[in-house]
Design a protein around this motif. Structure first.
Motif, PDB file in Angstrom:
ATOM      1  N   LEU A  99      -3.879 -14.059  14.334  1.00 43.38           N
ATOM      2  CA  LEU A  99      -3.535 -13.054  13.270  1.00 43.38           C
ATOM      3  C   LEU A  99      -4.619 -11.961  13.101  1.00 43.38           C
ATOM      4  O   LEU A  99      -4.547 -10.840  12.377  1.00 43.38           O
ATOM      5  CB  LEU A  99      -3.039 -13.695  12.204  1.00 43.38           C
ATOM      6  N   SER A 110       0.399   4.264   8.735  1.00 40.23           N
ATOM      7  CA  SER A 110       0.121   3.046   7.908  1.00 40.23           C
ATOM      8  C   SER A 110      -1.589   3.460   7.846  1.00 40.23           C
ATOM      9  O   SER A 110      -2.241   3.193   6.685  1.00 40.23           O
ATOM     10  CB  SER A 110       0.116   1.943   8.533  1.00 40.23           C
ATOM     11  N   LYS A 111      -2.095   3.777   9.030  1.00 36.52           N
ATOM     12  CA  LYS A 111      -3.585   4.062   8.687  1.00 36.52           C
ATOM     13  C   LYS A 111      -4.062   5.063   7.599  1.00 36.52           C
ATOM     14  O   LYS A 111      -4.775   4.771   6.937  1.00 36.52           O
ATOM     15  CB  LYS A 111      -4.047   4.237  10.044  1.00 36.52           C
ATOM     16  N   ARG A 165       9.950  -8.563  13.300  1.00 37.34           N
ATOM     17  CA  ARG A 165       8.384  -8.741  13.767  1.00 37.34           C
ATOM     18  C   ARG A 165       7.742  -8.546  15.058  1.00 37.34           C
ATOM     19  O   ARG A 165       6.900  -7.968  15.200  1.00 37.34           O
ATOM     20  CB  ARG A 165       7.984 -10.188  13.448  1.00 37.34           C
ATOM     21  N   ARG A 189       6.393   2.392   9.512  1.00 39.13           N
ATOM     22  CA  ARG A 189       7.343   1.386   9.163  1.00 39.13           C
ATOM     23  C   ARG A 189       8.682   1.954   9.614  1.00 39.13           C
ATOM     24  O   ARG A 189       9.607   1.128   9.858  1.00 39.13           O
ATOM     25  CB  ARG A 189       7.170   1.267   7.664  1.00 39.13           C
ATOM     26  N   ILE A 225      -9.081  -3.851   6.887  1.00 37.46           N
ATOM     27  CA  ILE A 225      -7.791  -3.741   6.212  1.00 37.46           C
ATOM     28  C   ILE A 225      -6.466  -3.852   7.188  1.00 37.46           C
ATOM     29  O   ILE A 225      -6.329  -3.183   8.198  1.00 37.46           O
ATOM     30  CB  ILE A 225      -7.621  -2.349   5.718  1.00 37.46           C
ATOM     31  N   LEU A 258      -7.218  -2.221  10.399  1.00 40.34           N
ATOM     32  CA  LEU A 258      -8.128  -1.324  10.225  1.00 40.34           C
ATOM     33  C   LEU A 258      -9.621  -1.735  10.091  1.00 40.34           C
ATOM     34  O   LEU A 258      -9.700  -2.615   9.210  1.00 40.34           O
ATOM     35  CB  LEU A 258      -7.793  -0.392   9.177  1.00 40.34           C
ATOM     36  N   THR A 268      -2.646  -3.319   8.251  1.00 42.36           N
ATOM     37  CA  THR A 268      -1.745  -2.222   7.758  1.00 42.36           C
ATOM     38  C   THR A 268      -0.212  -3.145   8.305  1.00 42.36           C
ATOM     39  O   THR A 268       0.682  -2.244   8.239  1.00 42.36           O
ATOM     40  CB  THR A 268      -1.571  -0.952   8.614  1.00 42.36           C
ATOM     41  N   LEU A 269      -0.293  -4.468   8.759  1.00 42.05           N
ATOM     42  CA  LEU A 269       0.794  -4.940   8.811  1.00 42.05           C
ATOM     43  C   LEU A 269       1.775  -5.825   8.023  1.00 42.05           C
ATOM     44  O   LEU A 269       1.182  -6.031   6.609  1.00 42.05           O
ATOM     45  CB  LEU A 269       0.517  -5.954  10.205  1.00 42.05           C
ATOM     46  N   ALA A 273      -3.526   3.308   4.157  1.00 39.96           N
ATOM     47  CA  ALA A 273      -4.581   2.261   4.105  1.00 39.96           C
ATOM     48  C   ALA A 273      -6.052   2.787   3.491  1.00 39.96           C
ATOM     49  O   ALA A 273      -6.689   2.708   2.656  1.00 39.96           O
ATOM     50  CB  ALA A 273      -4.758   1.366   5.120  1.00 39.96           C
ATOM     51  N   GLU A 290       7.710  -4.701  15.369  1.00 42.35           N
ATOM     52  CA  GLU A 290       6.357  -4.393  14.517  1.00 42.35           C
ATOM     53  C   GLU A 290       5.324  -4.551  15.601  1.00 42.35           C
ATOM     54  O   GLU A 290       4.454  -3.494  15.790  1.00 42.35           O
ATOM     55  CB  GLU A 290       6.192  -5.235  13.398  1.00 42.35           C
ATOM     56  N   PRO A 310       1.045  -1.262   0.115  1.00 45.87           N
ATOM     57  CA  PRO A 310       0.035   0.038   0.018  1.00 45.87           C
ATOM     58  C   PRO A 310       0.769   1.325   0.038  1.00 45.87           C
ATOM     59  O   PRO A 310       0.564   2.237  -0.732  1.00 45.87           O
ATOM     60  CB  PRO A 310      -0.795  -0.173   1.041  1.00 45.87           C
ATOM     61  N   ARG A 329      -6.814  -7.624  16.115  1.00 44.38           N
ATOM     62  CA  ARG A 329      -5.513  -7.479  16.268  1.00 44.38           C
ATOM     63  C   ARG A 329      -4.990  -5.686  15.982  1.00 44.38           C
ATOM     64  O   ARG A 329      -5.511  -5.369  15.139  1.00 44.38           O
ATOM     65  CB  ARG A 329      -4.806  -8.320  15.550  1.00 44.38           C
ATOM     66  N   PRO A 330      -4.166  -5.361  16.870  1.00 44.00           N
ATOM     67  CA  PRO A 330      -3.522  -3.862  16.426  1.00 44.00           C
ATOM     68  C   PRO A 330      -2.878  -4.042  15.136  1.00 44.00           C
ATOM     69  O   PRO A 330      -2.181  -4.648  14.964  1.00 44.00           O
ATOM     70  CB  PRO A 330      -2.447  -3.696  17.687  1.00 44.00           C
ATOM     71  N   GLY A 331      -3.280  -3.016  14.428  1.00 43.51           N
ATOM     72  CA  GLY A 331      -2.829  -3.001  13.227  1.00 43.51           C
ATOM     73  C   GLY A 331      -3.734  -3.183  12.083  1.00 43.51           C
ATOM     74  O   GLY A 331      -3.430  -3.158  11.048  1.00 43.51           O
ATOM     75  N   GLN A 374      -7.553 -10.495  18.846  1.00 48.20           N
ATOM     76  CA  GLN A 374      -6.890 -10.642  20.134  1.00 48.20           C
ATOM     77  C   GLN A 374      -7.621 -10.234  21.134  1.00 48.20           C
ATOM     78  O   GLN A 374      -8.180  -8.914  21.235  1.00 48.20           O
ATOM     79  CB  GLN A 374      -5.680  -9.756  19.734  1.00 48.20           C
ATOM     80  N   THR A 399       2.937  -1.439  17.142  1.00 37.59           N
ATOM     81  CA  THR A 399       1.731  -1.556  16.841  1.00 37.59           C
ATOM     82  C   THR A 399       0.837  -1.708  18.075  1.00 37.59           C
ATOM     83  O   THR A 399      -0.273  -0.868  18.225  1.00 37.59           O
ATOM     84  CB  THR A 399       1.283  -2.688  15.733  1.00 37.59           C
ATOM     85  N   LYS A 400       0.984  -2.638  19.282  1.00 38.30           N
ATOM     86  CA  LYS A 400       0.337  -2.691  20.280  1.00 38.30           C
ATOM     87  C   LYS A 400       0.138  -1.515  21.102  1.00 38.30           C
ATOM     88  O   LYS A 400      -0.432  -1.108  21.424  1.00 38.30           O
ATOM     89  CB  LYS A 400       0.806  -4.119  21.195  1.00 38.30           C
ATOM     90  N   THR A 421      -1.911   1.502  19.971  1.00 38.30           N
ATOM     91  CA  THR A 421      -3.424   1.300  20.030  1.00 38.30           C
ATOM     92  C   THR A 421      -3.728   2.156  21.244  1.00 38.30           C
ATOM     93  O   THR A 421      -4.768   2.790  21.421  1.00 38.30           O
ATOM     94  CB  THR A 421      -4.028  -0.095  20.171  1.00 38.30           C
TER      95      THR A 421
END
Lengths: 413, 96
Positions: free
Chosen positions: B51, A312-313, A344, A270, B90, B63, B92-93, A316, A347, A79, B59-61, B54, A351-352, A355
């Protein structure tokens, strides 16, 4: 004294749906459809303006791209890079106010050989991307990762700038004039003024003469590549190796085809992840170059990251709203566990955290912006022997190679 | 009631089908997003549920868009689904 009052418990746990739909914070008229950053709600129209404006502002603020320059867009199909491609189209289009002026080309690296995809899957992915590229009318290059084996060793050296670097004291305008002068001297036969350059290239694409889909690769090449990746024991090292090989291929293509800039589609999210992973990988010394807007380590080809301000949001959402087609290509780490590699894990961590603390990514990003090296030691003044073979950054250890790459080397040989 | 469900990227976990039209069984209280996720996890996810979901939420990431609007504006898990609502997930990961 803190007291947990029984009455409040029920209300605290219940986050009610908003009764009144939120208005866009910018135009204050339309209904908001998206929340970005920490609570800014935008409507569709304002979001589009914001998105497009950010790209041009990013290029305008960091003035490194000269009019008429050949710029290679590194598109992975994901994306962010597809979004970058659409922003470039947007910015170069005739009716854009103050339109951007450079000559774009596209490169796609097919790394299906390394991630274990079959030839059909790879062909299908390439075909999908080719149709996207053809729609842009830009010159494009499809390069297979297997071609790494035929790269010359000059890829591992930083070249000198094709144009003599003017003194840094010169203003941007003077630098542009200097650039145009130097190019005029180089191109005595063809008349490459900006408009001519663009129509020239687009007419070439139409004729399908120059579009490069390099010669088909043999199964032996693919097996050699697979052996290389199999000899690397951890996913962390594999991902890093893949990244390095990709960079080399992009650099080589840029050099042989006359591109002086490369645009990579790394988004803010990223890059935040990359920053933290790189520290864990022992690459702290080159953070500024790995995550900054411009990466001058190769000398003659400068890598820029115009998408580094977009989360990323946002990407997307924009792709979804305005029908920008991205192609999903499974990679090395698709469906991998959270703990499968350092990258990984980082990431997943970032990401967690994001939120619950929506300013995580932007804080990391802002910190990375401050990581400037005053006078970059990683330039051609450094002797060649003092640079890492693989990443072309100045060595930060007294050993033969950067510690991380030392490990990588022993694993490969 | 009927619900078109769209997926980008996580579609690998749903048998590589990107669009699903889903009819949820009738029940007395309205369906909310929380229940939808439980339903999806039970009925549609072919593999690796972690995946996609959660705990209670995605899962975070990932959308979530409901009728092309960010679900954060609609109350996230508390949003009550209406007939013919379009829900899109969607990712984003990187790894999914």
């Amino acid at each position: 004294m803190c007291q947990v009052d029984e009455e409040y418990n029920g209300q605290l746990e219940h986050r009610g749906a908003p009764r009144v739909s939120k208005k866009c914070v910018k135009c204050k008229e339309n209904t908001a459809v998206l929340i970005i950053r920490a609570g800014d709600a935008f409507c569709r129209g304002c979001f589009k303006d914001y998105f497009i404006h950010k790209f041009r502002a990013m290029l305008g603020k960091n003035r490194v791209i000269f009019p008429g320059e050949k710029v290679l867009l590194a598109v992975s199909g994901g994306p962010a890079s597809i979004s970058m491609l659409s922003q470039v189209q947007e910015g170069l289009s005739r009716d854009a106010p103050k339109k951007l002026r450079f000559v774009p080309g596209i490169i796609y690296i097919d790394d299906g050989g390394a991630s274990g995809q079959s030839m059909e899957e790879r062909k299908r992915a390439v075909a999908q991307l080719e149709s996207v590229f053809r729609a842009t009318n830009y010159h494009y290059h499809i390069v297979h990762l297997e071609q790494v084996s035929s790269l010359p060793s000059s890829v591992l050296e930083a070249g000198s700038s094709a144009t003599e670097k003017p003194e840094t004291g010169l203003s941007y305008k003077a630098a542009v004039d200097h650039f145009i002068q130097t190019r005029k001297n180089q191109n005595q036969h063809s008349d490459l003024s900006v408009e001519n350059g663009q129509s020239h290239l687009s007419s070439l694409s139409m004729q399908e003469v120059q579009n490069e889909v390099t010669s088909p690769i043999t199964p032996e090449h693919t097996q050699a590549l697979q052996r290389l990746f199999a000899s690397v024991r951890t996913l962390t090292a594999k991902e890093d190796l893949l990244h390095t090989l990709r960079q080399h291929l992009i650099l080589h293509t840029a050099r042989t085809q006359g591109y002086t800039k490369v645009m990579m589609g790394d988004s803010c999210s990223r890059l935040a992840i990359k920053l933290l992973s790189n520290i864990s990988l022992g690459r702290g010394a080159s953070l500024a170059m790995d995550t900054g807007f411009s990466d001058p380590r190769y000398g003659d080809v400068v890598i820029v990251r115009p998408m580094r301000d977009y989360s990323s949001k946002e990407i997307a959402y924009y792709n979804r709203m305005f029908d920008i087609p991205s192609v999903f290509i499974p990679g090395l780490d698709t469906k991998a566990q959270d703990k499968a590699s350092i990258q990984r894990l980082t990431e997943s961590f970032v990401t967690k955290l994001q939120t619950d603390f929506p300013s995580t990514v932007s804080t990391i990003y802002r910190t990375s912006e401050k990581l400037h090296t005053a006078c970059p030691p990683q330039n051609t003044n450094t002797q060649l022997s003092a640079k890492c073979l693989l990443c072309v950054c100045a060595l930060d250890t007294k050993l033969g190679d950067c510690i991380f790459h030392l490990n990588c080397n022993t694993l490969i040989t | 009631f009927l619900l078109p469900l769209g997926l980008t990227h996580p579609h690998l976990l749903f048998g590589s089908v990107k669009e699903h039209h889903v009819t949820l069984p009738n029940q007395s209280e309205p369906w909310d997003m929380k229940q939808l996720l439980v339903w999806i996890r039970g009925n549609m996810l072919k593999e690796r549920p972690e995946l996609f979901v959660q705990g209670d939420t995605v899962r975070p990431g990932i959308l979530v868009l409901i009728n092309d609007a960010d679900w954060e504006l609609m109350g996230e898990l508390e949003y009550e689904l209406q007939d013919k609502d379009n829900v899109v997930f969607i990712s984003t990961l990187h790894g999914g």
